[in-house]
Design an enzyme around this catalytic site. Structure first.
Site, PDB file in Angstrom:
ATOM      1  CD  GLU A 155      -3.859  -5.725   3.383  1.00 47.59           C
ATOM      2  OE1 GLU A 155      -4.072  -6.426   2.374  1.00 47.59           O
ATOM      3  OE2 GLU A 155      -3.036  -4.799   3.401  1.00 47.59           O
ATOM      4  CD  GLU A 206      -3.051  -0.973   2.157  1.00 42.67           C
ATOM      5  OE1 GLU A 206      -4.103  -0.365   1.949  1.00 42.67           O
ATOM      6  OE2 GLU A 206      -2.775  -1.505   3.251  1.00 42.67           O
TER       7      GLU A 206
END
Ligand code: NAD
Length: 724
Positions: free
Chosen positions: A135, A115
């Site tokens: 995630e 990210e």
């Protein structure tokens, strides 16, 4: 141990290289975010810095956000310890920074690591770098802008695949998709990234803020359509968990209302998801699996695993061929021994079938498959056993045969050789009775199919040496299994704890509950197959044999009925002949077979246990509890006897060996979410109504009355003390 830190070096070219360092995978600990803000502030301030290269130390970019923080949030209930990274770091510091950032990726860039890289203005990677946003496997969604930037860089379709299925890709694939701008050799990574950063500042390369891109997103109707289809697929593939639908909501918000809106929604949804049962269960499952490698008096006494280069397997049947497959795929030589050339050929063909099956399912490259098949050699005698490091016996479950084999291999193998058995039920002391090598005898209990199922129960006796336990654990890791060290008892950890699973289903069936209702409810709960379908698939031979073994060991709590005998008498053999409780036809899903019902009626009449001759009335919830609370009860006995090192080992073993849903954290974790007291009282009530099968164990009773969680360490019973 080195503390997490962020370092910055500014070169003469005006590029600041900011490096995240937190061994072993540069996890993004809280202090790393503070470090990043500080170094970036300095870089933005300094006149001698024109651009930034962001990278990770020691050959890895970053394995992602520090999962220990999730665990702390779960334990404390305090969400404020989560750093606010998505606006304050990814947007404000990196993406909207007044100087450009190039992310230099190597090794891995996963989760929060990727990210940060998505917020950079370009990404350069070394070959085979692993990129992904896993995630959702922890019950949350990407929380630093990943849900917004990934679709904008690689298109919605591919981004959904990566996020919903937590599927990593390599830098080469990322390059083709537009996620990575260039793939360069490792020794050129920093140089190439610096140059790219300078090219951006000098406008030779574009200065791209991913969050502002829309060119790859498609039109709104297209987006709505893709998300609708993904919602339906996710509903089927990921039952009982909220994060997949939540991820789709957040992505949709960002595409329809703009990336910044998406980021805000992502941040608030992330904070809601972290408190769900699914996230708590999945994070617990993650840490439980990690803990299995810590075994007191084995892994903490300075021993080093010995090299295991060559393993002999005795018996090339279902299990032996699967174990051989797992070994050769990890470059371990295998000698496969059978009783005659016909069975030997069958065993070798089964190994070839397993390996080629992986190739056709695109799980293994063809050249690797051919290389692996050269690692196995067949034999009919013990000549080749003179230099093996380990033997794994996988012949039929017959005590005198196994005893004879162990006496033979003690003579045929070198003195250091580990003597292992894949028995699923027989006491290892009995198997090794005719040898003088008790310290080298161990159980290597694989689950079927052995080259696919991840669990390996490492069964120690009281005399197995620590070195031998460590060596087998290490082999397990090399062949990509999760070794869980367990004690020697009937059924060991998993089969013992789950023995009541099919027993209680049979008991309920004879109390008048519909079998297809039971299977459906258990499958809705999250186990892949209900107890009756599982029996159809496993084969009735296994059911008869294991019931007999457990009846001998635990006669006080074994339920028996004539049902399986009647099924066999009526020509039903489960999946083997296509007819059991279900009808099995090639190419279609098993269908419930109503013609089995008269056979069930006959069995019910024979044992006649329905109170007042009438079916009992139970709710859906009670059915699930009446199937699974007896499993918890037996698991309590496993804990009480010290069969596992810690309660969470049983959680891992139940997830990996019985496919208990990982989002429920494992059998003991799930039981603690319900509470020992409720489970105890229910079992007590059912034992009064329906008999001893449900009688609560001493451990459960003690925990319930003293208000202690089942998972809290005990090891107080003499049996437990002796084992640990
Ligand atoms: P299987 O019947 O498929 O294979 C056993 C093989 O052993 C046969 O091919 C037989 O020819 C061979 N054999 C017998 N005597 C031999 C000897 N003296 N030398 C060499 N080979 C010999 O059985 P399986 O299902 O593979 O089970 C093997 C072991 O694994 C058993 O102890 C069983 O309890 C255990 N196990 C089975 C499962 C399962 O799901 N089937 C799961 C875990 C453990």
């Amino acid at each position: 141990m080195r503390l997490p830190r962020v370092i910055m070096e500014v070169g003469d070219d005006g590029v600041a290289v900011i490096t995240v360092s937190n061994p072993p995978v540069n996890a993004l600990a809280l202090t790393i975010f503070d470090g990043l803000k500080e170094k970036y502030a300095e870089a933005m301030r300094r006149d001698d810095v024109k651009a930034v290269v962001l990278t990770g130390d020691a050959g890895k970019f970053s394995g992602g956000f520090d999962i220990n923080v999730f665990e702390r949030v779960h334990k404390t209930g305090d969400v404020s310890i989560l750093p606010e990274t998505s606006i304050s770091v990814a947007v404000n510091v990196i993406e909207d920074g007044k100087k450009p950032t190039v992310a230099a990726l190597q090794g891995l860039a996963l989760g929060g690591g990727l990210e940060l890289a998505l917020a950079a203005h370009a990404r350069i990677a070394t070959p085979k770098t692993l990129l992904g946003l896993p995630e959702l496997t922890l019950g949350v969604i990407p929380g630093s802008g990943g849900t917004q930037r990934l679709p904008r860089l690689i298109g919605l379709h591919k981004a959904l695949e990566l996020m919903l299925f937590s599927k990593p890709i390599t830098s080469e694939e990322g390059n083709g998709l537009g996620l990575v701008d260039a793939v360069v050799p490792s020794d050129e990574l920093i140089k190439a990234s610096r140059q790219w950063a300078l090219d951006i500042i000098e406008r030779r390369k574009p200065w791209i803020r991913s969050l502002h891109r829309i060119d790859k997103l498609g039109s709104v109707p297209e987006v709505v359509d893709i998300i609708k289809t993904a919602r339906q697929q996710a509903k089927q593939s990921f039952k009982n968990v909220p994060q997949h639908q939540a991820c789709l909501d957040v992505i949709e918000e960002g595409i329809i209302h703009g990336g910044y809106h998406g980021i805000l929604k992502e941040s608030s949804v992330f904070k809601d998801l972290i408190f769900t049962d699914a996230s708590k269960g999945l994070v617990h499952a993650f840490f439980s699996q990690r803990a299995t490698s810590k075994v007191p008096n084995v892994s903490d006494i300075g021993l080093k695993p010995r090299k295991i280069l060559k393993v002999a397997i005795i018996g090339g049947g279902l299990m032996g061929s699967g174990i051989a497959t797992a070994l050769i795929l990890s470059d371990i030589y295998v000698i496969l021994k059978e009783i005659n050339s016909e069975y030997l050929l069958k065993g070798i063909k089964a190994i070839e079938g397993n390996v080629r099956g992986l190739v056709s399912r695109k799980k293994l490259a063809k050249d690797k498959a051919e290389k692996a098949l050269l690692m196995v050699k067949g034999t009919l005698d013990y000549t080749d056993f003179k230099d093996v490091d380990m033997v794994i016996e996988a012949v039929v479950e017959h005590i005198p045969l196994k005893q004879k084999i162990f006496a033979d291999i003690e003579k045929a193998c070198p003195p250091h050789c580990i003597l292992a058995s894949n028995t699923s039920t027989i006491d290892l002391n009995v198997i090794g009775e005719k040898t003088k090598s008790q310290d080298r005898i161990i159980g290597a209990h694989f689950f079927s199919p052995a080259h696919v199922m991840p669990l390996l129960e490492v069964v120690r006796t009281e005399e197995t040496s620590a070195q031998v336990i460590l060596d087998l654990m290490n082999v397990g890791k090399i062949i990509k299994k999760v070794p869980v060290v367990v004690g020697n008892c009937t059924g060991f950890a998993v089969n013992r704890a789950f023995f009541p699973y099919s027993q209680s289903a049979h008991l309920l069936l004879h109390l008048g509950v519909d079998l297809f209702r039971i299977d459906q409810l258990i499958s809705n709960f999250g186990l892949p197959l209900g107890p009756f379908q599982l029996q159809d698939v496993a084969g009735y031979g296994v059911v008869v044999a294991t019931t007999e073994i457990f009846r001998t060991s635990f006669p006080d709590r074994t339920f028996q009925s004539p049902l399986v005998g009647l099924l066999l008498k009526n020509g039903r053999n489960g999946k083997n002949n296509g007819k059991g409780y279900y009808i099995f036809e090639k190419g279609s899903k098993p269908k419930p077979d109503p013609s089995v019902l008269p056979i069930i009626e006959e069995s019910r009449r024979t044992i006649n246990i329905m109170p007042g001759g009438k079916p009992i009335s139970v709710t859906d919830e009670e059915i699930i509890q009446m199937i699974l609370f007896p499993v918890v009860n037996e698991a309590c006995r496993v804990l009480d006897e010290g069969v596992v090192v810690r309660a969470s080992d049983l959680d891992t073993a139940s997830i990996l060996g019985m496919s208990f849903p990982s989002y429920r954290g494992g059998i003991i974790f799930w039981a603690d979410t319900i509470g020992a007291d409720i489970i105890y009282k229910s079992l007590q009530k059912w034992s009064e109504l329906y008999g001893n099968f449900f009688r609560p164990s001493r451990y459960l009773e003690e925990r319930a009355t003293r208000g202690i969680p089942l998972s809290a360490p005990a090891a107080t019973s003499p049996a437990a003390k002796a084992r640990l």
